[in-house]
Design an enzyme around this catalytic site. Structure first.
Site, PDB file in Angstrom:
ATOM      1  N   LYS A   1     -62.317 -42.173  -2.676  1.00 22.14           N
ATOM      2  CA  LYS A   1     -62.357 -42.374  -1.115  1.00 22.14           C
ATOM      3  C   LYS A   1     -63.137 -40.875  -0.801  1.00 22.14           C
ATOM      4  O   LYS A   1     -62.546 -39.824  -1.352  1.00 22.14           O
ATOM      5  CB  LYS A   1     -61.062 -42.232  -0.548  1.00 22.14           C
ATOM      6  CG  LYS A   1     -61.094 -42.569   0.938  1.00 22.14           C
ATOM      7  CD  LYS A   1     -61.407 -43.673   1.392  1.00 22.14           C
ATOM      8  CE  LYS A   1     -61.820 -43.562   3.053  1.00 22.14           C
ATOM      9  NZ  LYS A   1     -63.319 -43.308   3.095  1.00 22.14           N
TER      10      LYS A   1
ATOM     11  N   ASN B   1     -68.396 -34.044  15.935  1.00 24.34           N
ATOM     12  CA  ASN B   1     -67.235 -34.922  16.234  1.00 24.34           C
ATOM     13  C   ASN B   1     -65.734 -34.230  16.056  1.00 24.34           C
ATOM     14  O   ASN B   1     -64.894 -34.493  16.732  1.00 24.34           O
ATOM     15  CB  ASN B   1     -67.169 -36.372  15.712  1.00 24.34           C
ATOM     16  CG  ASN B   1     -66.984 -36.286  14.199  1.00 24.34           C
ATOM     17  OD1 ASN B   1     -67.541 -35.585  13.592  1.00 24.34           O
ATOM     18  ND2 ASN B   1     -66.186 -37.262  13.812  1.00 24.34           N
TER      19      ASN B   1
ATOM     20  N   LYS C   1     -67.026 -38.253  -3.210  1.00 21.23           N
ATOM     21  CA  LYS C   1     -68.196 -37.674  -2.166  1.00 21.23           C
ATOM     22  C   LYS C   1     -69.399 -38.048  -2.612  1.00 21.23           C
ATOM     23  O   LYS C   1     -69.716 -38.194  -3.829  1.00 21.23           O
ATOM     24  CB  LYS C   1     -67.857 -35.903  -2.170  1.00 21.23           C
ATOM     25  CG  LYS C   1     -68.289 -35.550  -0.765  1.00 21.23           C
ATOM     26  CD  LYS C   1     -67.272 -35.426   0.242  1.00 21.23           C
ATOM     27  CE  LYS C   1     -67.648 -35.408   1.779  1.00 21.23           C
ATOM     28  NZ  LYS C   1     -66.257 -34.960   2.527  1.00 21.23           N
TER      29      LYS C   1
ATOM     30  N   SER D   1     -58.994 -42.945   7.965  1.00 23.15           N
ATOM     31  CA  SER D   1     -59.831 -43.678   6.862  1.00 23.15           C
ATOM     32  C   SER D   1     -58.891 -44.649   6.307  1.00 23.15           C
ATOM     33  O   SER D   1     -59.162 -45.854   6.190  1.00 23.15           O
ATOM     34  CB  SER D   1     -60.841 -42.891   5.993  1.00 23.15           C
ATOM     35  OG  SER D   1     -61.833 -42.447   6.769  1.00 23.15           O
TER      36      SER D   1
ATOM     37  N   GLN E   1     -61.643 -33.220  -2.014  1.00 19.29           N
ATOM     38  CA  GLN E   1     -61.190 -34.450  -1.519  1.00 19.29           C
ATOM     39  C   GLN E   1     -60.073 -34.841  -2.428  1.00 19.29           C
ATOM     40  O   GLN E   1     -59.214 -35.716  -1.594  1.00 19.29           O
ATOM     41  CB  GLN E   1     -62.334 -35.395  -1.430  1.00 19.29           C
ATOM     42  CG  GLN E   1     -62.132 -36.545  -0.557  1.00 19.29           C
ATOM     43  CD  GLN E   1     -62.465 -36.325   1.042  1.00 19.29           C
ATOM     44  OE1 GLN E   1     -63.549 -35.625   1.040  1.00 19.29           O
ATOM     45  NE2 GLN E   1     -61.486 -36.586   1.875  1.00 19.29           N
TER      46      GLN E   1
ATOM     47  N   GLY F   1     -68.120 -41.388   6.482  1.00 21.34           N
ATOM     48  CA  GLY F   1     -69.113 -40.340   7.218  1.00 21.34           C
ATOM     49  C   GLY F   1     -68.994 -38.975   6.830  1.00 21.34           C
ATOM     50  O   GLY F   1     -67.629 -38.809   6.136  1.00 21.34           O
ATOM     51  N   ASP F   2     -69.777 -37.986   6.963  1.00 21.85           N
ATOM     52  CA  ASP F   2     -69.590 -36.598   6.890  1.00 21.85           C
ATOM     53  C   ASP F   2     -70.580 -36.002   7.744  1.00 21.85           C
ATOM     54  O   ASP F   2     -71.262 -36.615   8.523  1.00 21.85           O
ATOM     55  CB  ASP F   2     -69.449 -36.035   5.356  1.00 21.85           C
ATOM     56  CG  ASP F   2     -69.071 -34.698   5.213  1.00 21.85           C
ATOM     57  OD1 ASP F   2     -67.816 -34.517   4.918  1.00 21.85           O
ATOM     58  OD2 ASP F   2     -69.804 -33.557   4.965  1.00 21.85           O
TER      59      ASP F   2
ATOM     60  N   THR G   1     -60.265 -36.330  12.781  1.00 23.24           N
ATOM     61  CA  THR G   1     -60.210 -34.794  12.046  1.00 23.24           C
ATOM     62  C   THR G   1     -59.908 -33.903  13.311  1.00 23.24           C
ATOM     63  O   THR G   1     -58.950 -33.136  12.771  1.00 23.24           O
ATOM     64  CB  THR G   1     -61.667 -34.687  11.537  1.00 23.24           C
ATOM     65  OG1 THR G   1     -62.058 -35.749  10.687  1.00 23.24           O
ATOM     66  CG2 THR G   1     -61.452 -33.384  10.608  1.00 23.24           C
TER      67      THR G   1
ATOM     68  N   LYS H   1     -56.820 -33.147  -1.046  1.00 24.63           N
ATOM     69  CA  LYS H   1     -56.553 -33.318   0.379  1.00 24.63           C
ATOM     70  C   LYS H   1     -56.104 -34.939   0.439  1.00 24.63           C
ATOM     71  O   LYS H   1     -55.164 -35.087   1.036  1.00 24.63           O
ATOM     72  CB  LYS H   1     -57.949 -33.425   1.114  1.00 24.63           C
ATOM     73  CG  LYS H   1     -58.009 -33.797   2.536  1.00 24.63           C
ATOM     74  CD  LYS H   1     -59.389 -34.160   3.162  1.00 24.63           C
ATOM     75  CE  LYS H   1     -60.375 -33.133   2.846  1.00 24.63           C
ATOM     76  NZ  LYS H   1     -61.658 -33.233   3.597  1.00 24.63           N
TER      77      LYS H   1
HETATM   78  O1  2IT Z   1     -64.153 -34.078   4.330  1.00 26.44           O
HETATM   79  C1  2IT Z   1     -63.703 -35.347   4.730  1.00 26.44           C
HETATM   80  O2  2IT Z   1     -62.437 -35.666   4.489  1.00 26.44           O
HETATM   81  C2  2IT Z   1     -64.457 -36.479   5.094  1.00 26.44           C
HETATM   82  N1  2IT Z   1     -65.669 -36.221   5.284  1.00 26.44           N
HETATM   83  C3  2IT Z   1     -63.801 -37.831   5.688  1.00 26.44           C
HETATM   84  C4  2IT Z   1     -63.804 -38.624   4.401  1.00 26.44           C
HETATM   85  C5  2IT Z   1     -63.305 -40.098   4.602  1.00 26.44           C
HETATM   86  O3  2IT Z   1     -63.135 -40.790   3.711  1.00 26.44           O
HETATM   87  O4  2IT Z   1     -62.825 -40.324   5.837  1.00 26.44           O
END
Ligand code: 2IT
Length: 449
Positions: free
Chosen positions: A90, A241, A126, A381, A111, A165-166, A210, A114
């Site tokens: 993810k 955002n 990613k 997410s 990630q 997204g990112d 976020t 996290k």
């Molecule tokens: O850096 C991050 O945690 C994100 N870009 C969101 C990743 C997600 O799967 O919502």
């Protein structure tokens, strides 16, 4: 430092000298794990750390798209499936011209920890491309997204790998990518992506998550000091955002954001980025593809500092919310000189390792790490995935309540992990340890591979 940790960091640096961001994040995370690895000498025999710093797999592919004049352009696309021990991979997709395999790997590695911290069932991944969305038309972006997914669609899915997204990828791009995915698969596949539009499975609060989550985390940090957000000033970076989410939630709780930044410089708005007009304008600026923060200063008549970063500004709280390695040693020194107590990372790895170490050494400074602070995005997410598999929608209040609960639990579990390892109130090491322990347990339980 524990000799096994030292060995693994050394091996990564030797193997990947051309991937500086990846080496940086490996060093930052592993060097926090000393007490844990000391307690588990069995990790070395099964090379747990060596396995943890190597992605399970990484795709690299060509993405060709045609511009509006009919000319073809060739970009690089990537998806890094770093660690799937605790759930489907993810993580977001980043479209930005300086995307490299090193940046993909550092983001996917971060990630992993996290996602583990959120307590939800999500592995780390990613993806992205060196496609530069700035100045592209909608049609060009759509064709690029379609091309990107033509290369990637067979490797993702709701139980395999769930993109989001990112930077450079928002609701519009997710819509185009999901559309192409659905066309190729001939199946809705429970949405597969997160950050979708609300009409096809997107979760309420995901765009704000976020930013909101980072302010919830900040509230817990302040509470530990017997403080609240009331009357506080915050220096932020970026104007996407994440930053407008911070502006909105900070305002709601009585604080104000006084700086924004972009590739062109920073703006200083001592009255605060408050109210609907200013926030709506941030959204418009981001959507315009101009990628210029000076527009804000021009519109609202505030100071603009060309080609400078906002880290010399006096504020109660610093929240670097733009991009990686935004705060170097010179900025860190300015922050310390200004006597600022709260350094709350928001963007992924916004601080160089030497600057981070320096800030953490300051006796009066509290440093919070991005992998905990910004985890509200991926947490919501995860909630979007839950809603999609239940085939229902939660209310805004319900999602926000869950987000708040998860952020509080991330804060508490970080504090507890540092405490139980004799590290005191160390939010950085605490987050690394808490995130690590869960992934480590899962990998140990699943055998050697
Ligand atoms: O850096 C991050 O945690 C994100 N870009 C969101 C990743 C997600 O799967 O919502």
């Amino acid at each position: 430092m524990n000799s096994y940790i030292e060995k693994v960091i050394g091996r990564v640096k030797e193997k990947y000298p051309y991937q500086p961001e990846f080496c940086q994040t490996v060093e930052e995370v592993l060097s926090s794990l000393d007490p844990v690895v000391e307690r588990h000498p069995e990790y070395e025999k099964v090379d747990l750390l060596g396995r943890m710093v190597e992605p399970e797999r990484m795709f690299s592919f060509r993405v060709v798209w045609q511009d509006d004049k009919g000319f073809a352009h060739t970009q690089n696309g990537y998806r890094c499936q770093f660690n799937g021990a605790i759930g489907p991979y993810k993580g977001g997709i980043r479209f930005q011209k300086d995307v490299t395999p090193s940046i993909m790997k550092f983001l996917a590695f971060e990630q992993t920890f996290k996602n583990s911290l959120t307590g939800l069932s999500m592995g780390g991944g990613k993806g992205g491309s060196d496609f530069d969305p700035a100045g592209k038309s909608d049609d060009e972006i759509m064709r690029f997204c379609q091309s990107f997914i033509q290369a990637l669609y067979r490797y993702i899915g709701p139980d395999t790998d769930v993109p989001a997204g990112d930077m450079g990828v928002g609701g519009k791009e997710i819509g185009y990518m999901f559309g192409e995915y659905r066309r190729l698969k001939g199946n809705f596949e429970n949405g597969t992506f997160t950050g979708k539009g609300f009409s096809f499975g997107g979760s309420l609060i995901r765009p704000e998550a976020t930013g909101f989550g980072s302010v919830y985390y900040l509230e817990d940090v302040l509470k530990h000091d017997g403080e609240t957000l009331k009357g506080k000033t915050i220096a932020c970076a970026g104007f996407g955002n994440v930053t407008w989410g911070i502006c909105r939630k900070a305002e709601e709780l009585g604080a104000k954001v006084i700086t924004l930044s972009g590739p062109d410089g920073y703006v200083y708005d001592p009255d605060g980025v408050l109210g609907k007009e200013k926030i709506d304008y941030l959204v418009e600026m981001r959507g315009s593809g101009r990628n210029r923060v000076q527009d804000y200063a021009d519109k609202f008549g505030v100071e603009f500092h060309a080609r400078e970063k906002p880290w010399g500004v006096k504020a109660d709280i610093i929240m670097p919310s733009a991009m990686q390695n935004d705060v170097h040693m010179d900025s860190a020194q300015k922050i310390v000189k200004n006597g600022i107590r709260y350094y709350i990372e928001v963007a992924n790895m916004p601080t160089t390792n030497d600057a981070l170490r320096y800030l953490m050494e300051q006796p009066d400074m509290i440093v919070a790490p991005s992998k905990a602070v910004n985890a509200g995005g991926v947490a919501v997410s995860g909630l979007e995935m839950s809603q999609n598999s239940e085939r229902l929608f939660w209310t805004e209040d319900e999602v926000d309540r869950q987000l708040h609960r998860i952020m509080h639990q991330i804060y508490e579990s970080s504090v507890a992990a540092a405490g139980r390892n004799g590290l005191g109130y160390n939010l950085v090491a605490g987050a690394n340890i808490a995130g690590f322990e869960r992934v480590a347990d899962a990998m140990m339980a699943q055998g050697i591979f």
